[in-house]
Write a protein that holds these residues in place. Structure first.
Motif, PDB file in Angstrom:
ATOM      1  N   ASP A 124       0.822  -1.206   0.000  1.00  0.00           N
ATOM      2  CA  ASP A 124       0.000   0.000   0.000  1.00  0.00           C
ATOM      3  C   ASP A 124       0.858   1.260   0.000  1.00  0.00           C
ATOM      4  O   ASP A 124       0.505   2.267  -0.632  1.00  0.00           O
ATOM      5  N   LEU A 125       1.982   1.226   0.718  1.00  0.00           N
ATOM      6  CA  LEU A 125       2.899   2.361   0.710  1.00  0.00           C
ATOM      7  C   LEU A 125       3.487   2.576  -0.678  1.00  0.00           C
ATOM      8  O   LEU A 125       3.593   3.711  -1.161  1.00  0.00           O
ATOM      9  N   ARG A 126       3.891   1.503  -1.309  1.00  0.00           N
ATOM     10  CA  ARG A 126       4.503   1.593  -2.627  1.00  0.00           C
ATOM     11  C   ARG A 126       3.528   2.183  -3.645  1.00  0.00           C
ATOM     12  O   ARG A 126       3.892   3.050  -4.449  1.00  0.00           O
ATOM     13  N   ILE A 172       7.972   8.744   3.777  1.00  0.00           N
ATOM     14  CA  ILE A 172       7.451   7.442   4.202  1.00  0.00           C
ATOM     15  C   ILE A 172       8.169   7.030   5.478  1.00  0.00           C
ATOM     16  O   ILE A 172       9.354   7.306   5.650  1.00  0.00           O
ATOM     17  N   ALA A 173       7.452   6.362   6.369  1.00  0.00           N
ATOM     18  CA  ALA A 173       8.089   5.780   7.547  1.00  0.00           C
ATOM     19  C   ALA A 173       7.376   4.477   7.881  1.00  0.00           C
ATOM     20  O   ALA A 173       6.172   4.326   7.645  1.00  0.00           O
ATOM     21  N   THR A 174       8.126   3.546   8.433  1.00  0.00           N
ATOM     22  CA  THR A 174       7.573   2.220   8.675  1.00  0.00           C
ATOM     23  C   THR A 174       8.316   1.532   9.808  1.00  0.00           C
ATOM     24  O   THR A 174       9.489   1.820  10.062  1.00  0.00           O
ATOM     25  N   VAL A 175       7.628   0.627  10.479  1.00  0.00           N
ATOM     26  CA  VAL A 175       8.266  -0.220  11.484  1.00  0.00           C
ATOM     27  C   VAL A 175       7.528  -1.560  11.516  1.00  0.00           C
ATOM     28  O   VAL A 175       6.313  -1.608  11.358  1.00  0.00           O
ATOM     29  N   PRO A 218      -2.345  18.619  -4.243  1.00  0.00           N
ATOM     30  CA  PRO A 218      -2.829  17.221  -4.297  1.00  0.00           C
ATOM     31  C   PRO A 218      -1.929  16.257  -3.535  1.00  0.00           C
ATOM     32  O   PRO A 218      -1.209  15.449  -4.126  1.00  0.00           O
ATOM     33  N   ARG A 219      -1.988  16.359  -2.212  1.00  0.00           N
ATOM     34  CA  ARG A 219      -1.221  15.432  -1.382  1.00  0.00           C
ATOM     35  C   ARG A 219      -2.167  14.644  -0.494  1.00  0.00           C
ATOM     36  O   ARG A 219      -3.109  15.198   0.080  1.00  0.00           O
ATOM     37  N   ARG A 220      -1.880  13.354  -0.374  1.00  0.00           N
ATOM     38  CA  ARG A 220      -2.692  12.458   0.454  1.00  0.00           C
ATOM     39  C   ARG A 220      -1.784  11.793   1.474  1.00  0.00           C
ATOM     40  O   ARG A 220      -0.596  11.570   1.239  1.00  0.00           O
ATOM     41  N   THR A 221      -2.378  11.459   2.603  1.00  0.00           N
ATOM     42  CA  THR A 221      -1.681  10.711   3.648  1.00  0.00           C
ATOM     43  C   THR A 221      -2.264   9.309   3.724  1.00  0.00           C
ATOM     44  O   THR A 221      -3.476   9.123   3.581  1.00  0.00           O
ATOM     45  N   LEU A 222      -1.410   8.337   3.939  1.00  0.00           N
ATOM     46  CA  LEU A 222      -1.839   6.953   4.162  1.00  0.00           C
ATOM     47  C   LEU A 222      -1.268   6.477   5.488  1.00  0.00           C
ATOM     48  O   LEU A 222      -0.086   6.702   5.774  1.00  0.00           O
ATOM     49  N   MET A 223      -2.114   5.846   6.309  1.00  0.00           N
ATOM     50  CA  MET A 223      -1.669   5.267   7.576  1.00  0.00           C
ATOM     51  C   MET A 223      -2.253   3.866   7.688  1.00  0.00           C
ATOM     52  O   MET A 223      -3.423   3.645   7.349  1.00  0.00           O
ATOM     53  N   LYS A 224      -1.440   2.939   8.193  1.00  0.00           N
ATOM     54  CA  LYS A 224      -1.841   1.535   8.159  1.00  0.00           C
ATOM     55  C   LYS A 224      -1.283   0.789   9.358  1.00  0.00           C
ATOM     56  O   LYS A 224      -0.129   0.991   9.739  1.00  0.00           O
ATOM     57  N   LEU A 225      -2.102  -0.074   9.947  1.00  0.00           N
ATOM     58  CA  LEU A 225      -1.673  -0.976  11.012  1.00  0.00           C
ATOM     59  C   LEU A 225      -1.948  -2.409  10.587  1.00  0.00           C
ATOM     60  O   LEU A 225      -3.018  -2.715  10.048  1.00  0.00           O
ATOM     61  N   VAL A 226      -0.994  -3.285  10.845  1.00  0.00           N
ATOM     62  CA  VAL A 226      -1.130  -4.721  10.601  1.00  0.00           C
ATOM     63  C   VAL A 226      -1.175  -5.403  11.961  1.00  0.00           C
ATOM     64  O   VAL A 226      -0.230  -5.288  12.755  1.00  0.00           O
ATOM     65  N   VAL A 227      -2.275  -6.101  12.252  1.00  0.00           N
ATOM     66  CA  VAL A 227      -2.522  -6.622  13.601  1.00  0.00           C
ATOM     67  C   VAL A 227      -2.711  -8.137  13.557  1.00  0.00           C
ATOM     68  O   VAL A 227      -3.501  -8.647  12.755  1.00  0.00           O
ATOM     69  N   CYS A 228      -1.995  -8.854  14.415  1.00  0.00           N
ATOM     70  CA  CYS A 228      -2.145 -10.304  14.525  1.00  0.00           C
ATOM     71  C   CYS A 228      -3.517 -10.630  15.110  1.00  0.00           C
ATOM     72  O   CYS A 228      -3.881 -10.111  16.176  1.00  0.00           O
ATOM     73  N   GLN A 229      -4.291 -11.469  14.446  1.00  0.00           N
ATOM     74  CA  GLN A 229      -5.622 -11.820  14.954  1.00  0.00           C
ATOM     75  C   GLN A 229      -5.553 -12.548  16.286  1.00  0.00           C
ATOM     76  O   GLN A 229      -6.375 -12.322  17.175  1.00  0.00           O
ATOM     77  N   ARG A 230      -4.586 -13.418  16.440  1.00  0.00           N
ATOM     78  CA  ARG A 230      -4.536 -14.248  17.640  1.00  0.00           C
ATOM     79  C   ARG A 230      -4.093 -13.455  18.858  1.00  0.00           C
ATOM     80  O   ARG A 230      -4.758 -13.459  19.897  1.00  0.00           O
ATOM     81  N   GLY A 255       2.938  -4.380  12.482  1.00  0.00           N
ATOM     82  CA  GLY A 255       3.551  -3.420  11.581  1.00  0.00           C
ATOM     83  C   GLY A 255       2.760  -2.131  11.536  1.00  0.00           C
ATOM     84  O   GLY A 255       1.531  -2.138  11.666  1.00  0.00           O
ATOM     85  N   ALA A 256       3.466  -1.021  11.383  1.00  0.00           N
ATOM     86  CA  ALA A 256       2.838   0.290  11.214  1.00  0.00           C
ATOM     87  C   ALA A 256       3.510   0.978  10.039  1.00  0.00           C
ATOM     88  O   ALA A 256       4.745   0.962   9.925  1.00  0.00           O
ATOM     89  N   HIS A 257       2.704   1.595   9.184  1.00  0.00           N
ATOM     90  CA  HIS A 257       3.230   2.165   7.941  1.00  0.00           C
ATOM     91  C   HIS A 257       2.531   3.492   7.670  1.00  0.00           C
ATOM     92  O   HIS A 257       1.331   3.621   7.879  1.00  0.00           O
TER      93      HIS A 257
END
Length: 460
Positions: free
Chosen positions: A208-210, A346-349, A380-392, A398-400
């Motif tokens: 999604d970042l790419r 961009i920043a990610t962990v 025309p600038r957009r921000t994207l923010m994303k969290l990846v969360v383990c279901q269990r 991950g945060a992006h």
């Protein structure tokens, strides 16, 4: 046998200087050799001068935004020579500081090349010295592609000696260096073509970042050439023409090759020391950064483990504590925050969605929005923010982020992810309003699942 030094460090970059300083602080007799410039790539031809140029490019966009907020500011021409002078003065100050830090710590400093004669002996300039332990911290170097005319193109080091901004520049590659300089040159007024072999820039980052960076650069007018590889570079009159394997031709005033880096191991005499390298020339090390000779160590980009300045610095510190501080420890290469100073940054962990999904089911939380400043300025600038969360476990894996201030925001998020914070920990955190950062703690809607069990995937 008695040695001249307890520790000899080959390389005066971020990794080597930190290791030497800390070791000297623990009481070791330390020497450091640097043949090019103190502070290494980051200070001289990398992070520091690049970030100054990023800042310069941002001012142009801010001037354009200012009118929407009532400021009668007119954008004039950019003076490259003023930027270069300010940038170079800061680089010189920091480079000198790195050397003085070593001298103040009691290290012996050699401004020359060092190479192995045997496992404990080094040729250092005109002298031969011995050391009980030796650290290789020589970093990496930019490379050119193996194509006809490659010598006509620039590598990243050359950017910092340019006397003027080109009117048109073609950049080959899509990693950190390529996308950062694409944003810099475009922000300073150049026409930019970005040529890369994948379908999206920044291989290895979250998809999604790419895609968001592709869309951002396309909206700005940076010409993107995905799925293309360079075949040849030639001069036609006053212009350069880059020909791709597909047969396309891109004309520019200069061409920057940002197609990779190689470890600086040539000419170190590693064979004489019995130190093994990979086929690509990177020094092979174990978890304690020991080479195939247990008293010889390698840290930083010369190992090609994770080529980030803060990682190299941390490894150097940990190694010095282990060898001389009576406090053995290792650095973790997991959950390392990183930033790409593209435009927007961009920043990610932590894990990408694809990496997390490969380990099991996970929930994806994602938002896209126009930041407040740009809803007013209409840029025309957009921000994207994303969290990846383990279901269990509900841990945030991950945060992006792509958007204004992403690197500053992600530094704090990196602490939470490194500590194993759950989605509920994020949810309980009160947001700071109005900021973009608050979106990370107000994401409530799961947009999709990833990494579903095999039976569920088959049923779909």
């Amino acid at each position: 046998m008695p040695y001249d030094y307890d520790l000899f460090v080959i390389g005066g970059g971020s990794a080597g200087v930190r290791c030497a300083r800390i070791a000297a602080g623990h009481g070791a007799r330390v020497a450091v050799a640097e043949e090019r410039f103190w502070g290494g790539t980051c200070v001289n031809v990398g992070c520091v001068p690049k970030k100054i140029m990023v800042n310069a490019a941002e001012y142009g966009a801010w001037i354009e935004d200012a009118a929407a907020f009532g400021w009668d500011v007119r954008k004039g021409p950019h003076h490259w020579e003023k930027l270069a002078a300010a940038r170079d003065a800061e680089v010189q100050r920091l480079s000198a500081l790195y050397r003085s830090l070593l001298e103040n710590a009691g290290c012996t400093v050699f401004e020359c090349r060092a190479a192995f004669l045997d496992p404990h002996t080094l040729q250092v300039g005109e002298s031969r010295v011995t050391a009980e332990r030796i650290v290789i911290a020589t970093g990496g170097r930019p490379t050119r592609p193996d194509i006809p005319g490659a010598e006509l193109g620039l590598i990243s080091d050359d950017v910092f000696t340019m006397h003027a901004r080109p009117r048109r520049i073609a950049i080959v590659g899509s990693g950190y260096i390529a996308v950062e300089f694409a944003g810099i040159y475009h922000g300073l007024g150049a026409e930019v073509d970005l040529v890369y072999r994948a379908d999206l820039p920044l291989r290895g980052f979250d998809h999604d970042l790419r895609a968001a960076l592709r869309d951002a650069y396309d909206a700005q007018g940076i010409r993107l050439h995905p799925g293309q590889q360079p075949a040849a570079l030639e001069r036609r009159g006053r212009a350069l023409v880059l020909r791709t394997r597909r047969g396309d031709e891109i004309e520019a005033d200069c061409v920057l090759f940002a197609t990779g880096r190689a470890p600086n191991t040539r000419g170190l005499g590693l064979e004489a020391a019995g130190v093994a390298c990979t086929e690509e020339g990177a020094v092979i090390v174990d978890e304690d950064h020991a080479t195939t000779r247990p008293h010889i160590f390698a840290i930083g980009d010369v190992t090609d483990k994770l080529n980030l300045t803060p990682m190299a610095t941390a490894a150097g510190h940990a190694l010095a504590d282990t060898l001389f501080g009576n406090a053995p420890r290792r650095v973790s290469y997991r959950n390392v925050p990183t930033a790409v100073f593209s435009a927007p940054p961009i920043a990610t962990v932590g894990m990408t969605e694809a990496d997390a999904a490969a380990q099991g089911p996970c929930d994806i939380y994602l938002t896209r929005f126009a930041p407040m400043r740009h809803t007013i300025s209409r840029r025309p600038r957009r921000t994207l923010m994303k969290l990846v969360v383990c279901q269990r476990s509900r841990k945030v894996l991950g945060a992006h982020m792509l958007g204004e201030d992403a690197p500053e925001i992600m530094q704090g998020i990196g602490i939470a992810v490194g500590m194993g914070a759950t989605k509920e920990d994020f949810d309980r955190t009160i947001g700071i309003h109005p900021t973009a950062a608050e979106e990370f703690v107000t994401l409530r809607t799961r947009v999709r699942e990833a990494g579903l069990p095999e039976k569920a995937r088959a049923a779909e």
